[in-house]
Design a protein around this motif. Structure first.
Motif, mmCIF file in Angstrom:
data_model
loop_
_atom_site.group_PDB
_atom_site.id
_atom_site.type_symbol
_atom_site.label_atom_id
_atom_site.label_comp_id
_atom_site.label_asym_id
_atom_site.label_seq_id
_atom_site.Cartn_x
_atom_site.Cartn_y
_atom_site.Cartn_z
ATOM 1 N N ASN A 33 28.663 -16.980 12.339
ATOM 2 C CA ASN A 33 29.009 -18.401 12.408
ATOM 3 C C ASN A 33 29.365 -18.787 13.835
ATOM 4 O O ASN A 33 30.029 -18.037 14.547
ATOM 5 N N THR A 39 26.085 -22.025 10.772
ATOM 6 C CA THR A 39 25.508 -20.686 10.582
ATOM 7 C C THR A 39 24.426 -20.396 11.623
ATOM 8 O O THR A 39 23.570 -21.249 11.897
ATOM 9 N N GLU A 64 27.962 -22.679 1.549
ATOM 10 C CA GLU A 64 27.723 -21.704 2.624
ATOM 11 C C GLU A 64 26.501 -20.852 2.311
ATOM 12 O O GLU A 64 25.623 -20.658 3.152
#
Ligand code: R5P
Length: 313
Positions: A33, A39, A64
Motif C-alpha cells: 500500500n 494499492t 480492499e
C-alpha cells in the motif's frame, strides 16, 4: 499457453495449497500500500502470452480485496497476458443480487461489470450466494460446489437417523442435494429477515424429533441464521445438531456465538482465510484446494469443469 498462478493478499495459504496441488509455485508479485492506503501491484515475472490465474476471495475487507484483484487484473492485461482468469473462491458483494426495495444498488452486477471492464477473460468461483449471478457476466464463468468436500467429511461420521436442514427456503435446493447424497431426511426452516443482519425463524417444515441434524448453508456471516436454526431444531426435539457452510465469513462476534451455541460442530471450508482470532474449538476447517486446483487444471487444459461437479465414486 503456459499456466501461471498469482495470489492476492486475501488468502495466501489457500493459494499456496492450490499451487502445491498443481505441482507449481506462485508467481512472484509485489503488493503493498502507498502511504495514503492506495494499492500498488507489480508483477515480478513475465506474463506475456501466459494463461494467468489470480487467486483472490473478495471477503472482508471486501473493498480492499476486490480493488486489489481489479488492480492485479489490470497489471496482467497491461503486461500482455494471454488470458486472465479471476479465481474467486468467495465472491463478495453477492448478497445484493436484485433490488429488494426502491433505490437500492445491485452490487453483484456492479462487481461483474468491474471484473469484465478490468480485463478478466473469465471467472472461476465456488458456491455463489445465488446461481443467477452467473448471468451477470458476459465472460465465461465456471464454478464448483464445496459440498463434495463437506459430504466426504460428514460421511465419515456414519451418522444414523440423519436429517439435512435448510436454514431458509433459498437453501432448500442445496439441502435436498445433501439429503440425496447422504441418504437423509429433509427439513426446511422458514426464515424471515425483518432488516439486514437480523434473522427470525417463522416455521419449521419437517419433523426433526429424535434426529441428528445437519444444517447446510453457503455462508455464516453474523451467525444469526444458524444460531436461530440450531435453537429451533433443539426446541423441536432434535438430538445432535451439526452445521456446515462453505464460506466462514464470521463477522463481528459470530465465532464466539457459534462456540457458545448448542451445535456440536461447525464445519466450514478455507475459501476464506479464517483469522486465528476467529477460530474456535467447535470449528472444523476443510480444504477446497484440491477441488480448486482440479478446476484450474480443467480450465487451463480446456477440459470439462462440470465433470468435476459429480465425480464418479
Ligand atoms: C442467506 O441467504 C445465506 O444463505 C446465509 O444464510 C446468510 O448469509 C447468513 O447470514 P447470517 O449469518 O448473518 O445470518
Amino acid at each position: 499457453m503456459e499456466l501461471i498462478l498469482f495470489s492476492g493478499r486475501a488468502n495466501t495459504p489457500l493459494a499456496q495449497e492450490i499451487a502445491k496441488e498443481l505441482k507449481t509455485r506462485l508467481g512472484r508479485i509485489d503488493i503493498k500500500n502507498f502511504a495514503d492506503g492506495e494499492t500498488y501491484v507489480n508483477l515480478l515475472e513475465t506474463v506475456r502470452g501466459k494463461d494467468v490465474f489470480l487467486i483472490q476471495p473478495t471477503g472482508f475487507p471486501a473493498n480492499e480485496n476486490l480493488m486489489e484483484l481489479l488492480i492485479m487484473i489490470d497489471a496482467c492485461k497491461r503486461a500482455s497476458a494471454g488470458r486472465v482468469t479471476a479465481v474467486i473462491p468467495y465472491f463478495g458483494y453477492a448478497k445484493q443480487d436484485r433490488k429488494t426495495s426502491h433505490r437500492e444498488p445491485i452490487t453483484a452486477k456492479l462487481v461483474a461489470n468491474l471484473l469484465e471492464k478490468s480485463g478478466a477473460g473469465g471467472v472461476f468461483a465456488m458456491d455463489l450466494h445465488a446461481d443467477q449471478i452467473q448471468g451477470f457476466f458476459d465472460i465465461h464463468i465456471d464454478y464448483l460446489y464445496a459440498s463434495q468436500v463437506i459430504i466426504d467429511y460428514f460421511e465419515g461420521k456414519k451418522m444414523k437417523n440423519l436429517c439435512i436442514v435448510a436454514p431458509d427456503v433459498g437453501s432448500s435446493k442445496r439441502a435436498r442435494s445433501y439429503a440425496k447424497r447422504l441418504h437423509a431426511d429433509l427439513a426446511i426452516i422458514d426464515k424471515r429477515r425483518p432488516k439486514p443482519n437480523v434473522a427470525e425463524v417463522i416455521h419449521l417444515i419437517g419433523g426433526v424429533k429424535g434426529k441428528n441434524c445437519l444444517i447446510v448453508d453457503d455462508e455464516i456471516n453474523t451467525g444469526g441464521t444458524i444460531i436461530n436454526a440450531v435453537n429451533a431444531l433443539k426446541d423441536n426435539g432434535a438430538e445432535k445438531v451439526f452445521v456446515a457452510c462453505t464460506h466462514a465469513v464470521f463477522a463481528g462476534d459470530a465465532a464466539k456465538k457459534l462456540q457458545e451455541s448448542k451445535a456440536e460442530e461447525i464445519i466450514a471450508t478455507n475459501t476464506l482465510n479464517v483469522a486465528p482470532e476467529k477460530k474456535f474449538k467447535k470449528l472444523t476447517v476443510l480444504s477446497v484446494a484440491k477441488l480448486l486446483a482440479d478446476g484450474i487444471k480443467s480450465i487451463h487444459e480446456e477440459k470439462s469443469v462440470s465433470e468435476l461437479l459429480n465425480p464418479a465414486k
